[in-house]
Scaffold this motif. Structure first.
Motif, PDB file in Angstrom:
ATOM      1  N   LEU A 198      41.630  -4.627  22.808  1.00 43.98           N
ATOM      2  CA  LEU A 198      40.237  -5.053  22.682  1.00 43.98           C
ATOM      3  C   LEU A 198      39.828  -6.042  23.772  1.00 43.98           C
ATOM      4  CD1 LEU A 198      39.971  -5.452  18.802  1.00 43.98           C
ATOM      5  CD2 LEU A 198      38.870  -3.700  20.212  1.00 43.98           C
ATOM      6  N   ILE A 199      40.760  -6.829  24.282  1.00 41.86           N
ATOM      7  CA  ILE A 199      40.403  -7.784  25.335  1.00 41.86           C
ATOM      8  C   ILE A 199      40.799  -7.300  26.727  1.00 41.86           C
ATOM      9  CG2 ILE A 199      40.490  -9.767  23.776  1.00 41.86           C
ATOM     10  CD1 ILE A 199      43.185 -10.474  24.836  1.00 41.86           C
ATOM     11  N   SER A 200      41.448  -6.134  26.798  1.00 39.57           N
ATOM     12  CA  SER A 200      41.897  -5.623  28.097  1.00 39.57           C
ATOM     13  C   SER A 200      40.774  -5.292  29.082  1.00 39.57           C
ATOM     14  CB  SER A 200      42.793  -4.399  27.897  1.00 39.57           C
ATOM     15  OG  SER A 200      42.085  -3.341  27.279  1.00 39.57           O
ATOM     16  N   PRO A 201      39.528  -4.971  28.643  1.00 40.54           N
ATOM     17  CA  PRO A 201      38.469  -4.721  29.628  1.00 40.54           C
ATOM     18  C   PRO A 201      38.222  -5.883  30.589  1.00 40.54           C
ATOM     19  CG  PRO A 201      37.785  -3.860  27.515  1.00 40.54           C
ATOM     20  CD  PRO A 201      39.070  -4.623  27.281  1.00 40.54           C
ATOM     21  N   LEU A 202      38.626  -7.097  30.220  1.00 36.25           N
ATOM     22  CA  LEU A 202      38.481  -8.228  31.140  1.00 36.25           C
ATOM     23  C   LEU A 202      39.152  -7.947  32.478  1.00 36.25           C
ATOM     24  CD1 LEU A 202      39.108 -11.284  28.763  1.00 36.25           C
ATOM     25  CD2 LEU A 202      36.980 -10.756  29.982  1.00 36.25           C
ATOM     26  N   LEU A 203      40.286  -7.278  32.443  1.00 38.74           N
ATOM     27  CA  LEU A 203      40.998  -6.967  33.682  1.00 38.74           C
ATOM     28  C   LEU A 203      40.807  -5.520  34.113  1.00 38.74           C
ATOM     29  CD1 LEU A 203      42.953  -8.110  35.838  1.00 38.74           C
ATOM     30  CD2 LEU A 203      44.828  -7.232  34.468  1.00 38.74           C
ATOM     31  N   LEU A 204      40.639  -4.603  33.147  1.00 32.99           N
ATOM     32  CA  LEU A 204      40.591  -3.184  33.477  1.00 32.99           C
ATOM     33  C   LEU A 204      39.204  -2.698  33.895  1.00 32.99           C
ATOM     34  CD1 LEU A 204      42.827  -1.604  30.673  1.00 32.99           C
ATOM     35  CD2 LEU A 204      43.488  -2.434  32.929  1.00 32.99           C
ATOM     36  N   ASN A 205      38.139  -3.389  33.479  1.00 34.40           N
ATOM     37  CA  ASN A 205      36.787  -2.886  33.727  1.00 34.40           C
ATOM     38  C   ASN A 205      35.834  -3.895  34.375  1.00 34.40           C
ATOM     39  OD1 ASN A 205      37.352  -1.672  30.483  1.00 34.40           O
ATOM     40  ND2 ASN A 205      37.488  -0.371  32.271  1.00 34.40           N
ATOM     41  N   ILE A 206      35.889  -5.157  33.926  1.00 35.93           N
ATOM     42  CA  ILE A 206      34.940  -6.161  34.422  1.00 35.93           C
ATOM     43  C   ILE A 206      35.033  -6.350  35.940  1.00 35.93           C
ATOM     44  CG2 ILE A 206      34.203  -8.565  34.255  1.00 35.93           C
ATOM     45  CD1 ILE A 206      33.480  -6.789  31.851  1.00 35.93           C
ATOM     46  N   PRO A 207      36.242  -6.403  36.541  1.00 38.68           N
ATOM     47  CA  PRO A 207      36.287  -6.510  38.009  1.00 38.68           C
ATOM     48  C   PRO A 207      35.546  -5.369  38.706  1.00 38.68           C
ATOM     49  CG  PRO A 207      38.427  -7.038  37.094  1.00 38.68           C
ATOM     50  CD  PRO A 207      37.595  -6.525  35.956  1.00 38.68           C
ATOM     51  N   GLY A 208      35.630  -4.163  38.172  1.00 33.52           N
ATOM     52  CA  GLY A 208      34.908  -3.038  38.753  1.00 33.52           C
ATOM     53  C   GLY A 208      33.408  -3.223  38.673  1.00 33.52           C
ATOM     54  N   LEU A 209      32.933  -3.817  37.571  1.00 31.81           N
ATOM     55  CA  LEU A 209      31.502  -4.083  37.426  1.00 31.81           C
ATOM     56  C   LEU A 209      31.040  -5.175  38.382  1.00 31.81           C
ATOM     57  CD1 LEU A 209      31.017  -3.983  33.538  1.00 31.81           C
ATOM     58  CD2 LEU A 209      30.654  -2.165  35.202  1.00 31.81           C
ATOM     59  N   ILE A 210      31.852  -6.200  38.561  1.00 32.60           N
ATOM     60  CA  ILE A 210      31.506  -7.259  39.511  1.00 32.60           C
ATOM     61  C   ILE A 210      31.433  -6.687  40.930  1.00 32.60           C
ATOM     62  CG2 ILE A 210      32.279  -9.442  40.537  1.00 32.60           C
ATOM     63  CD1 ILE A 210      33.558 -10.118  37.828  1.00 32.60           C
ATOM     64  N   ALA A 211      32.353  -5.772  41.228  1.00 31.98           N
ATOM     65  CA  ALA A 211      32.379  -5.162  42.565  1.00 31.98           C
ATOM     66  C   ALA A 211      31.104  -4.377  42.861  1.00 31.98           C
ATOM     67  CB  ALA A 211      33.597  -4.248  42.689  1.00 31.98           C
ATOM     68  N   VAL A 212      30.436  -3.869  41.821  1.00 31.96           N
ATOM     69  CA  VAL A 212      29.170  -3.153  42.018  1.00 31.96           C
ATOM     70  C   VAL A 212      28.164  -4.034  42.755  1.00 31.96           C
ATOM     71  CG1 VAL A 212      27.168  -2.169  40.813  1.00 31.96           C
ATOM     72  CG2 VAL A 212      29.486  -1.631  40.036  1.00 31.96           C
ATOM     73  N   HIS A 213      28.189  -5.340  42.464  1.00 33.63           N
ATOM     74  CA  HIS A 213      27.242  -6.283  43.056  1.00 33.63           C
ATOM     75  C   HIS A 213      27.676  -6.746  44.446  1.00 33.63           C
ATOM     76  CE1 HIS A 213      25.226  -6.830  39.097  1.00 33.63           C
ATOM     77  NE2 HIS A 213      26.451  -6.628  38.627  1.00 33.63           N
ATOM     78  N   LEU A 214      28.934  -6.517  44.807  1.00 33.68           N
ATOM     79  CA  LEU A 214      29.467  -7.057  46.061  1.00 33.68           C
ATOM     80  C   LEU A 214      29.709  -5.987  47.127  1.00 33.68           C
ATOM     81  CD1 LEU A 214      32.073  -9.600  44.599  1.00 33.68           C
ATOM     82  CD2 LEU A 214      29.781 -10.087  45.453  1.00 33.68           C
ATOM     83  N   PHE A 215      30.060  -4.775  46.717  1.00 29.61           N
ATOM     84  CA  PHE A 215      30.375  -3.721  47.679  1.00 29.61           C
ATOM     85  C   PHE A 215      29.374  -2.577  47.511  1.00 29.61           C
ATOM     86  CE2 PHE A 215      34.801  -5.234  46.402  1.00 29.61           C
ATOM     87  CZ  PHE A 215      34.842  -6.207  47.396  1.00 29.61           C
TER      88      PHE A 215
END
Length: 532
Positions: free
Chosen positions: A290-307
């Motif tokens: 339940l807390i794994s999206p912090l590492l498995l998904n959130i970085p990918g979402l942050i990258a949407v705003h940067l790359f």
């Protein structure tokens, strides 16, 4: 290549290596029970950590972040819906396995359908590990490390050659660790990874949001939540990677297979001290999912705003880490990714040798009336791990040529192995007279039809829906055969429990809490709330 980052990586790897060696040096690997099942002595934290971090590896870290970047949060369904499947397995399947006292899931198929079926499924498992599981873990790790340390630039080599070198380095280290340490050493590594995983799960999103907000975490969070909101949606349409309807068809079946049948996963639970311990361990793993999206998904979402554009979207996670994290912490994150690769790779190797020795090699010796010592069998198991390790290292670099995304490739290929096996297991659980020939025909029918839909005919139906349709059809075929040619003597369960099978008294309370949290996560990441 940042020297501080390398120092951070080596520092944390040294700590992990020493702690793992110190904690596991007293474990015996001179017997098959010690090598494969840690002498059935694991506590609930080791069971839970083993389940969670055998599942979370470089393939999921790289692949899920890539899909979050290119698509949206629908990819989180693979992990979050696992909670329901794991709780069903905890309540119904694990008590059954522990009562039988089995060491591998094909052991049940041998008891239910005969030795031939057990051997066939053992071979399918081995093929799956050699061509898909182990190579994908190594390839994901190689991509991560090249993205983090930029080896191809530092070594002045082409990308293809760099991936080959990194794959062989990781495979050699992982192979040695598994061969020398056995399952107990692997589960200890999982616990160490757990501490690092949750630290990274907090650190990387914080650093990413601070970078996005030009030094302000709150400003970065506001940008994250107020722009590109379509990426926050976990309720997939037919155009998304994971349509929401698939959660109730093929994805449920895949997850039930994975947590209740997949050998390298189930083996973690079969090594528990008793049923209560295994059920507690599964609950711990559910919370981790339940807390794994912090590492498995959130970085990918942050990258949407940067790359805005990326040539190789599989490098989303490592590029974000090297960009936003302080060098020493980036080295720590790299160490966690490295260990994540080793845990699944090691567990896959260990389970491969378990299947080969217990379900293929040992029965072959017994059939020829050959008596062989436990020590010799352990030696054979370790030699087989070397062969599997080498095969995986040869195959891994070629994954670079797949289309439609790394993670989608993994799950699609898994369809050839996972639900077909679960189908005959399921029919073995719920029926008493369906014969072995029905299982063989059902297995062949499922794999052949799935292969035709993926390689020959494009039905324009999501592969998860196809798996569900074939599941129903195969069950029907097996029932018809069972009705026409039933077993002369109905199957009866022979109890052989080697551990206490008294269930965990408070499990239903925690089941309710975990299911509620699972539902709330989908509501939060939907057009009703954050993706509005």
């Amino acid at each position: 290549m940042n020297s501080t980052m390398i120092v951070g990586f080596l520092f944390f790897i040294a700590i992990i290596a020493f702690t793992s060696w110190y904690k596991s040096k007293q474990s015996k690997v001179s017997t098959l029970n010690g090598l494969f099942l840690a002498n059935r002595s694991l506590g609930f934290l080791l069971v839970g950590g083993g389940l969670l971090f055998t599942n979370i590896n470089t393939a999921s870290i790289i692949g899920e972040n890539e899909l979050a970047y290119t698509n949206n949060m629908t990819v989180m369904a693979w992990g979050i819906t696992s909670v329901l499947a794991m709780l069903l397995v905890s309540e119904f399947i694990m008590p059954f396995y522990l009562r039988l006292g089995i060491a591998t899931t094909p052991d049940f198929l041998t008891a239910r359908y005969g030795q031939g079926m057990g051997k066939i499924v053992s071979l399918i498992f081995l093929i799956s590990y050699i061509v898909n599981l182990l190579p994908s873990v190594l390839y994901g790790g190689a991509i991560a490390f090249n993205g983090l340390f930029h080896f191809s630039d530092a070594w002045k080599m082409d990308y293809w050659t760099t991936i080959w070198i990194l794959v062989w380095i990781m495979g050699t280290i992982g192979g040695l660790y598994s061969i020398l340490g056995g399952l107990k050493a692997i589960t200890i590594l999982d616990i160490l990874l757990g501490a690092g995983f949750f630290s990274v799960g907090l650190l990387l999103p914080v650093f990413g949001l601070k970078y996005l907000g030009h030094g302000s975490f709150l400003r970065g969070l506001h940008i994250f939540l107020s722009t590109h909101k379509e990426h926050l949606n976990s309720i997939g349409s037919s155009a998304d990677a994971i349509p929401f309807g698939t959660l109730f068809t093929g994805m449920l079946l895949v997850n039930l297979y994975y947590w209740g049948t997949e050998q390298y996963i189930v083996q973690q639970v079969l090594a528990s001290k008793d049923l209560k311990t295994s059920q507690k361990g599964i609950a711990v793993a559910c919370f981790g999912k339940l807390i794994s999206p912090l590492l498995l998904n959130i970085p990918g979402l942050i990258a949407v705003h940067l790359f805005t554009k990326m040539h190789n979207t599989a490098e989303v996670f490592p590029r974000l880490d090297s960009l936003v994290s302080p060098p020493f912490i980036a080295g720590f994150i790299a160490a966690v990714v490295f260990v994540a690769a080793l845990t699944t790779f090691n567990a896959g190797l260990n389970s491969s040798s378990t299947l080969f020795v217990l379900n293929i090699y040992k029965p072959w010796l017994e059939k020829r009336s050959q008596v062989i010592s436990e020590k010799t069998l352990v030696g054979t198991a370790k030699k087989f791990e070397i062969i599997v390790c080498l095969a995986a290292m040869f195959i891994a670099p070629f994954i670079i040529f797949v289309k439609n995304g790394f993670y989608t490739y993994i799950q699609t290929v898994n369809g050839f192995f996972n639900v077909p096996i679960f189908t005959i297991m399921f029919m073995g659980f719920i029926t008493k007279k369906v014969p072995a020939i029905a299982a063989k025909i059902g297995l062949a029918f499922f794999i052949l039809c799935y292969g035709l839909t993926q390689l020959v005919f494009d039905l324009h139906i999501h592969f998860l829906h196809i798996l569900a349709i074939l599941f129903v059809l195969t069950c029907g075929i097996m029932l018809v055969i069972g009705r026409l040619y039933p077993m002369d003597v109905p199957y009866t369960i022979r109890l052989n429990n080697l551990v206490d099978i008294k269930p965990w008294k408070n499990r239903h309370i925690y089941t309710g809490i975990l299911l509620l949290l699972m539902i709330l996560m989908f509501i939060l990441l939907s057009p009703l709330v954050l993706a509005k």
